[in-house]
Motif scaffolding. Structure first.
Motif, PDB file in Angstrom:
ATOM      1  N   PHE A  66      31.657  46.354  46.093  1.00  0.00           N
ATOM      2  CA  PHE A  66      32.367  45.085  45.310  1.00  0.00           C
ATOM      3  C   PHE A  66      31.922  43.994  46.228  1.00  0.00           C
ATOM      4  CE2 PHE A  66      35.611  47.723  43.167  1.00  0.00           C
ATOM      5  CZ  PHE A  66      35.774  47.168  41.872  1.00  0.00           C
ATOM      6  N   PHE A  67      31.905  43.667  47.530  1.00  0.00           N
ATOM      7  CA  PHE A  67      31.918  42.727  47.967  1.00  0.00           C
ATOM      8  C   PHE A  67      29.937  42.600  48.116  1.00  0.00           C
ATOM      9  CE2 PHE A  67      35.077  42.927  51.376  1.00  0.00           C
ATOM     10  CZ  PHE A  67      35.763  41.493  49.987  1.00  0.00           C
ATOM     11  N   ILE A  68      29.089  43.998  47.390  1.00  0.00           N
ATOM     12  CA  ILE A  68      27.251  43.495  46.849  1.00  0.00           C
ATOM     13  C   ILE A  68      27.491  42.537  46.070  1.00  0.00           C
ATOM     14  CG2 ILE A  68      25.375  44.936  46.774  1.00  0.00           C
ATOM     15  CD1 ILE A  68      26.531  46.826  49.119  1.00  0.00           C
ATOM     16  N   LEU A  69      27.624  43.391  45.023  1.00  0.00           N
ATOM     17  CA  LEU A  69      28.192  42.712  43.606  1.00  0.00           C
ATOM     18  C   LEU A  69      28.518  40.991  43.570  1.00  0.00           C
ATOM     19  CD1 LEU A  69      27.229  42.718  40.595  1.00  0.00           C
ATOM     20  CD2 LEU A  69      30.127  44.061  40.596  1.00  0.00           C
ATOM     21  N   ALA A  70      29.574  40.490  44.293  1.00  0.00           N
ATOM     22  CA  ALA A  70      30.206  39.626  44.731  1.00  0.00           C
ATOM     23  C   ALA A  70      28.603  38.237  45.046  1.00  0.00           C
ATOM     24  CB  ALA A  70      31.628  39.586  45.149  1.00  0.00           C
ATOM     25  N   GLY A  71      28.620  39.399  46.286  1.00  0.00           N
ATOM     26  CA  GLY A  71      27.190  38.371  47.149  1.00  0.00           C
ATOM     27  C   GLY A  71      26.153  38.832  45.735  1.00  0.00           C
ATOM     28  N   THR A 245      39.348  45.542  49.330  1.00  0.00           N
ATOM     29  CA  THR A 245      39.488  46.883  48.410  1.00  0.00           C
ATOM     30  C   THR A 245      39.169  46.055  47.543  1.00  0.00           C
ATOM     31  OG1 THR A 245      38.935  48.951  49.187  1.00  0.00           O
ATOM     32  CG2 THR A 245      38.666  48.634  46.989  1.00  0.00           C
ATOM     33  N   GLU A 246      41.498  45.164  46.880  1.00  0.00           N
ATOM     34  CA  GLU A 246      41.141  44.350  45.894  1.00  0.00           C
ATOM     35  C   GLU A 246      40.591  42.795  46.237  1.00  0.00           C
ATOM     36  OE1 GLU A 246      45.336  47.226  45.072  1.00  0.00           O
ATOM     37  OE2 GLU A 246      45.588  45.042  46.418  1.00  0.00           O
ATOM     38  N   ALA A 247      40.357  42.843  47.200  1.00  0.00           N
ATOM     39  CA  ALA A 247      40.149  41.269  47.737  1.00  0.00           C
ATOM     40  C   ALA A 247      38.604  41.281  47.181  1.00  0.00           C
ATOM     41  CB  ALA A 247      40.479  41.557  49.168  1.00  0.00           C
ATOM     42  N   ALA A 248      37.764  42.263  47.059  1.00  0.00           N
ATOM     43  CA  ALA A 248      36.507  42.703  46.833  1.00  0.00           C
ATOM     44  C   ALA A 248      36.727  42.427  45.475  1.00  0.00           C
ATOM     45  CB  ALA A 248      35.984  43.879  47.368  1.00  0.00           C
ATOM     46  N   ALA A 249      36.969  43.520  45.048  1.00  0.00           N
ATOM     47  CA  ALA A 249      37.185  42.911  43.179  1.00  0.00           C
ATOM     48  C   ALA A 249      37.459  41.425  43.030  1.00  0.00           C
ATOM     49  CB  ALA A 249      38.509  44.007  42.935  1.00  0.00           C
ATOM     50  N   ILE A 250      38.124  40.701  43.636  1.00  0.00           N
ATOM     51  CA  ILE A 250      38.721  40.349  42.835  1.00  0.00           C
ATOM     52  C   ILE A 250      37.598  38.645  43.662  1.00  0.00           C
ATOM     53  CG2 ILE A 250      40.307  37.530  43.606  1.00  0.00           C
ATOM     54  CD1 ILE A 250      42.393  40.197  44.316  1.00  0.00           C
ATOM     55  N   ALA A 251      36.709  39.075  44.600  1.00  0.00           N
ATOM     56  CA  ALA A 251      35.734  37.581  44.537  1.00  0.00           C
ATOM     57  C   ALA A 251      34.670  38.485  43.575  1.00  0.00           C
ATOM     58  CB  ALA A 251      35.349  38.340  45.827  1.00  0.00           C
ATOM     59  N   VAL A 252      34.617  39.718  42.805  1.00  0.00           N
ATOM     60  CA  VAL A 252      33.383  39.807  41.973  1.00  0.00           C
ATOM     61  C   VAL A 252      33.943  39.115  40.694  1.00  0.00           C
ATOM     62  CG1 VAL A 252      32.513  40.992  40.439  1.00  0.00           C
ATOM     63  CG2 VAL A 252      32.568  41.940  42.446  1.00  0.00           C
TER      64      VAL A 252
END
Length: 434
Positions: A66-71, A245-252
């Motif tokens: 998720f963080f990779i996708l957000a980046g 993990t939920e924070a990463a999804a929110i970042a996306v």
């Protein structure tokens, strides 16, 4: 038998790396070869496969893709340009101002995207030509970009800190590591700025025109929504509102909305973004899988316990033991990627550090900063090659201006190694550690 197994493991691993075999394959092959000495062929291969599978069967690791996708979304969503404009308004008028802008922008973008490579690519491609037009040597611009991009690996959210939390066996939480990363990350940024100040004074580097207060407010307004992501992600984790993990999804989701709001992201961009994210995720997860199998083998062979006894009893000097650990990790960082290095060497050195009274969260900062320096150095330094490629400067020309900046990073490394409160006071303030 244990001694033979350890020799086979390390000799085969180093030999495969020297022969040019990719790191993940080297880890997997050397682990399987060592297992063959202890159990028959079929159970050995089955055990290796099982350990690889169970190693990535962890909910916390879902944050990484998720963080990779957000980046990737942020990289294409115009966030870098807005952060650069804001940093330029803040400090661009100082002597050597664009170099400071590079550092500040890299700290902000690296922290928001969680990726040093994304920061080096986005900031370097935008600033290098501007800096050359104003009289900055391209090799100097590249060296500043390379070294400052590492700050995003310390300042949260950071994928490598999530990996360390997994490798620490639960002794360090993601929330505590995220909060702890601020002080070392900011210290590294300040140390790099001090080196730029000395260079600017010696070379009489130019300064950008001072902007009006009105323009500063406009640039802050444009960057505000990007900066808010940090508050949402880190604040939500620390407050216990959601997991990493939920924070990463929110970042996306936030990055998608921000990209469309900035009118920098189009529906046609999603296919290349998703493909690149999937490729990066596959590489990272395969590295984690093989590294977790090797980490299990270390425990099976009792390597961490042996090393702890050897170092603590034979050296009998905490200062020297920690120095030896740092030197080892600095050497490891020059030829190994961060993810496998964290997963392999955390189980080895963390028990030693804890036996000397070091907190697992502090050791997380130490190992990550060591490896941050490693990704800037040859022969494998990923950031070195990315930063040089973006600046269109040969790697050999970047080394000389990069060395003083790496020296400043080593100084900060020694400070956080021997002064634990620098890393621990914020997690203690928020009640995340005792």
């Amino acid at each position: 038998m244990e001694t033979i197994s350890i020799l086979v493991l390390f000799i085969s691993f180093i030999g495969l790396l020297a022969y040019g075999v990719p790191v993940a394959y080297s880890i997997g092959i050397s682990t399987t070869l060592t297992l063959l000495l202890n159990i028959v062929f079929m159970p050995a291969t089955t055990t290796a496969a099982q350990r690889m599978t169970t190693g990535i069967d962890n909910f916390a690791l879902l944050a990484i893709p998720f963080f990779i996708l957000a980046g990737e979304l942020m990289n294409r969503g115009g966030i870098a340009k807005r952060l650069i404009d804001f940093a330029k308004s803040l400090i661009g008028s100082l002597p050597g101002g664009l170099a400071y802008v590079n550092i500040i922008a890299a700290m902000l973008f690296g922290a928001i995207s969680g990726s040093a490579i994304a920061a080096a690519s986005a900031i370097g491609s935008t600033l290098t030509d501007k800096m050359e037009k104003e009289g900055y040597p391209r090799e100097f611009s590249a060296s500043v970009n390379i070294s400052s991009s590492t700050t995003g690996l310390l300042i949260p959210p950071s994928n490598v800190l999530i990996v360390y939390a997994l490798a620490s066996g639960g002794t360090a939480s993601v929330a505590a590591l995220f909060i702890a990363g601020y002080a070392p990350g900011i210290l590294v940024g300040l140390a790099l700025m001090f080196m730029v100040f000395l260079y600017a004074k010696r070379k009489n580097l130019p300064r950008a025109p001072r902007v009006s207060f009105k323009q500063l407010l406009i640039d802050f307004k444009n960057a505000f929504l990007s900066l808010t992501l940090l508050v949402i992600v880190v604040g939500g984790i620390v407050a216990g509102i959601f997991t990493a993990t939920e924070a990463a999804a929110i970042a996306v989701v936030y990055a998608v909305l921000l990209g469309f709001l900035n009118r920098e992201l189009k529906f046609t961009d999603f296919r290349p973004i998703l493909l690149q994210s999937a490729k990066t995720t596959a590489v990272v997860m395969f590295l984690i899988a093989t590294s977790m199998a090797m980490s299990w083998l270390f425990s099976f062979e009792g390597i961490p316990q042996m090393l702890t006894s050897l170092l603590v009893e034979s050296v009998n000097n905490p200062f020297l033991v920690l120095l030896l650990i740092n030197i080892t990790l600095l050497i490891v960082g020059t030829f190994m990627d961060m993810t496998p290095a964290v997963l392999i060497f955390t189980p080895i050195f963390l028990p030693v550090a804890m036996a000397l009274g070091m907190h697992p969260v502090q050791f997380g900062m130490v190992i990550v900063l060591n490896l941050c320096i490693g990704v800037c150095t040859p022969p494998v330094g990923t950031l070195l090659f990315v930063g040089s490629g973006v600046a269109k400067v040969p790697v050999t020309k970047v080394i000389a201006p990069l060395l003083p900046l790496l020296g400043a990073m080593v100084l900060i490394l020694l400070i956080i190694t021997y002064f634990g409160e620098i890393s621990l006071w914020l997690p203690r303030l928020f009640g995340l550690i005792e």
